[in-house]
Motif scaffolding. Sequence first.
Motif: not given
Lengths: 116, 110
Positions: A11-19, A82-85, A112-116
């Motif tokens: 998963v790829i997510c934006k900074s500040g979002t929850s996964v 939560t609030s991923a960085h 695999r978590l990637t936080v942008l």
Amino acid sequence: GAVVSQHPSWVICKSGTSVKIECRSLDFQATTMFWYRQFPKQSLMLMATSNEGSKATYEQGVEKDKFLINHASLTLSTLTVTSAHPEDSSFYICSAPGTSGYNEQFFGPGTRLTVL
Amino acid sequence: LAKTTQPISMDSYEGQEVNITCSHNNIATNDYITWYQQFPSQGPRFIIQGYKTKVTNEVASLFIPADRKSSTLSLPRVSLSDTAVYYCLVGDPGFQKLVFGTGTRLLVSP
């Protein structure tokens, strides 16, 4: 043999979002599951113990408010970052103990978590 | 939980026997020794477990001396697909929480 699945596999997510990451035991029940985090070229680090029907137990240094764990049934545990960085980017792996009497854990394939 | 020490890395060639030794000087009476294998971007996989002397399965053998302060995982006739990280863990079978050490990165070359 016992199978543990994880979803999503990446998963790829934006900074500040929850996964949310799901961990399922497909052909057996697990009252306890474990969550690990693994950074590149490093060993697995135990984050927390997920207990069905009760609160998770977190290892020292792991923020329980950031890594929410819910063990809603005997076959499902979820980890919510939560609030991923960007520093949360890592490989997250869950496991569930077998019932053979050996200290054998069955591990999921990892997420695999990637936080942008 | 007993701390373990393993070589950081090992190199081998196809067809050779590989022996990976793990030191666990503070192993407790109730502790078993368990080895896991991990391929890149996958979860670890149980290989073998033992308490004393020798244990053998279809994948590997585990040798444990009488004092149990060390153990050796033996992989017969390795192939390229055995390239992985191998972790040695010690603990009470009834204690399900696993603490992984650094592991040994095995590279098998043609």
